[in-house]
Design an enzyme around this catalytic site. Structure first.
Site, short mmCIF file in Angstrom:
data_model
loop_
_atom_site.label_atom_id
_atom_site.label_comp_id
_atom_site.label_asym_id
_atom_site.label_seq_id
_atom_site.Cartn_x
_atom_site.Cartn_y
_atom_site.Cartn_z
N TYR A 146 32.09 46.02 37.89
CA TYR A 146 33.15 45.94 36.88
C TYR A 146 32.62 46.48 35.56
O TYR A 146 31.61 46.01 35.04
CB TYR A 146 33.59 44.47 36.72
CG TYR A 146 34.66 44.30 35.66
CD1 TYR A 146 35.93 44.83 35.85
CD2 TYR A 146 34.40 43.61 34.48
CE1 TYR A 146 36.92 44.68 34.88
CE2 TYR A 146 35.38 43.46 33.51
CZ TYR A 146 36.64 43.99 33.72
OH TYR A 146 37.61 43.85 32.76
N ASP A 242 25.45 49.79 32.19
CA ASP A 242 26.43 48.89 31.58
C ASP A 242 25.71 47.57 31.36
O ASP A 242 25.49 46.79 32.29
CB ASP A 242 27.63 48.72 32.52
CG ASP A 242 28.65 47.71 31.98
OD1 ASP A 242 28.32 47.00 31.01
OD2 ASP A 242 29.74 47.64 32.55
N LYS A 270 29.45 41.50 24.48
CA LYS A 270 29.20 40.07 24.67
C LYS A 270 28.12 39.48 23.73
O LYS A 270 28.43 39.16 22.61
CB LYS A 270 28.89 39.80 26.13
CG LYS A 270 30.07 40.29 27.02
CD LYS A 270 30.27 39.52 28.26
CE LYS A 270 31.30 40.20 29.15
NZ LYS A 270 32.35 39.39 29.65
C1 LIG Z 1 29.58 44.38 33.12
C2 LIG Z 1 30.79 44.42 32.24
N1 LIG Z 1 31.13 45.57 31.66
C3 LIG Z 1 32.19 45.66 30.85
C4 LIG Z 1 32.99 44.57 30.58
C5 LIG Z 1 34.19 44.68 29.70
O1 LIG Z 1 33.95 44.05 28.48
P1 LIG Z 1 35.18 43.55 27.59
O2 LIG Z 1 35.84 42.44 28.33
O3 LIG Z 1 34.55 43.14 26.29
O4 LIG Z 1 36.09 44.70 27.41
C6 LIG Z 1 32.67 43.34 31.17
C7 LIG Z 1 33.50 42.14 30.93
O5 LIG Z 1 33.41 41.12 31.55
C8 LIG Z 1 31.55 43.27 32.04
O6 LIG Z 1 31.21 42.12 32.66
#
Ligand SMILES: Cc1ncc(COP(=O)(O)O)c(C=O)c1O
Length: 435
Positions: A146, A242, A270
């Site tokens: 994700y 990521d 985060k």
């Molecule tokens: C690994 C990862 N990348 C990207 C995101 C997306 O971040 P945001 O919810 O701040 O858009 C998340 C969100 O949970 C995530 O877990």
């Protein structure tokens, strides 16, 4: 601590009724079960309180950002001071520059930084700048990974969809153009042989490879990230980590420090946000340079900006967070609590005789309800989603909030919180085994 749940007040019931009518999408709840839905009034440290006055120990932590706990005094003070000096300038602030400097010192791949407003934006812009650099369109991502809500990110993540033959992708949302799906290649996490063969076969079309180094909570097999680094470097394909979850959490320098593999680009969110809308893209100068405004007249420019990007409130909060993370013993203390909770969780699951295992690293881990070995998305499908939902509700009965996936442990969780949580998990898992 004991937990005796107050009955839902009329105020909270009314709010939930209004929510169902006017806000049915876009915000989440701790449980899908209507009886367990709640409206949050406030959060402080490791506690979150609903509008009926129920106080829970919180391991959801806003889906991870609150690594210091909710409303940490130093973060509140930094944000409050900035609020009085203006919240949004569009133009560069001292805080933005100081923070960029800190990120460059902390994150191994970071020569340059750009600011955004969420993890989704950070991965979206990472893929855009990589496409601009490589002059190619295709993105390779891993099944089940994700990367947020961008069209290119929301591919082949969903456990409810039937897996396709690699490297075909399926979109996880209606409304995503089929052309985006056709520009996406899917590979199996932890399978270096298949991944390498897809990369080599499509090298001439690939803009980048994006990977979450700790894939949800599935750790990389020894050599997997190293192999990915090697093949992408050989072919000149930018590798994006990521690190929206792992950045500043697995270690001060994130997963790239923890696993010892340096990508070309990295998306952060985060932890560094401290709960403010924030995302960061950072990476090698030669790629980030594609976003330099100096390139506008060349007609070859990756546009990365936004009205609130780099706003001084988020930047000041992030600086306050970094200051706390740098304090001697910070990581050791929180990791010790993480290990204690993880061990307690593992023991409880095993003593109850449930088919389950715990995967993750340090302060981020989750139970998967299966004995089968989990190394990637497909093998994770063996885990029982229904048992997981039951577990979440049983924890809510005992005053503990946990998301559908991970336990996030924060610096605000005390040893007493962890002890109480382990006892609650023991009784919840015993009840599940009996049921
Ligand atoms: C690994 C990862 N990348 C990207 C995101 C997306 O971040 P945001 O919810 O701040 O858009 C998340 C969100 O949970 C995530 O877990």
């Amino acid at each position: 601590m004991t937990f005796k749940k107050n009955a839902r007040t009329k105020r909270e019931a009314d709010l939930l009724e209004t929510c169902g009518r006017v806000l049915p999408v876009g915000v989440r709840n701790a449980s899908y079960n209507p009886d367990y839905m709640m409206v949050i009034e406030k959060a402080q440290g490791a506690r979150i309180t609903d509008c009926s006055g129920n106080e829970y120990i919180d391991y959801l932590l806003g889906s991870g950002p609150m690594f210091l706990g909710h409303a940490h005094p130093a973060v509140v003070q930094a944000a409050e001071e900035q609020l009085r000096n203006g919240t949004s300038y569009l133009m560069t602030s001292e805080a933005a520059i100081e923070l960029a400097d800190e990120i460059v010192k902390a994150v191994p791949c970071a020569d340059n930084v750009s600011y955004h407003n969420s993890g989704s934006e950070a991965t979206f812009f990472a893929m855009r700048v990589a496409r601009a650099f490589r002059k190619r369109d295709k993105v390779l991502k891993f099944e089940g990974a994700y990367h947020g809500m961008g069209d290119s990110a929301l591919m082949s993540t969903q456990w409810t969809q039937k897996p396709l033959e690699f490297p075909s992708a399926h979109a996880d949302s209606s409304g995503i153009p089929a052309s985006v799906r056709d520009e996406t290649l899917i590979a199996p996490f932890n399978n270096l042989e298949v991944t390498t063969s897809i990369i080599e076969q499509h090298a001439e079309e690939l803009a980048c490879v994006i990977v979450e180094p700790l894939n949800r909570t599935i750790p990389p097999a020894p050599g997997f990230l190293e192999g990915l680094r090697e093949v992408t470097a050989q072919l000149g394909i930018p590798l994006i980590f990521d690190e929206v979850v792992t950045g500043f959490r697995l270690a001060f320098g994130g997963a790239q420090e923890y696993y010892g593999v340096t990508p070309d680009l990295c998306a952060l969110g985060k932890t560094i946000s401290g709960g403010h809308p924030f995302g960061v893209l950072c990476g090698k100068e030669e790629i980030m340079e594609m976003a330099s405004p100096m390139r506008i007249l060349k007609g070859d420019w990756a546009r990365l900006s936004g009205t609130f990007s780099g706003n001084p409130v988020s930047c000041r909060a992030a600086l306050a967070i970094i200051n706390e993370l740098k304090k001697p013993g910070f990581y050791e203390t929180v990791e010790k609590r993480g290990l204690k909770l993880r061990t307690g969780l593992e023991n409880a699951l095993s003593n109850a005789g449930l088919s389950a295992q715990v995967l993750g690293e340090r302060t981020v881990f989750q139970p998967w309800f299966t004995d089968a070995s989990i190394v990637d998305h497909r093998s994770s499908l063996a885990a029982s989603a229904g048992t997981n939902l039951k577990f979440i509700d049983k924890l809510l009965d005992r005053g503990i909030v946990k998301g559908h996936e991970k336990f996030f442990v924060s610096a605000a969780h005390t040893d007493e919180d962890i002890d109480y949580t382990i006892e609650a998990i023991e009784s919840a898992t015993m009840e599940m085994a009996e049921g």
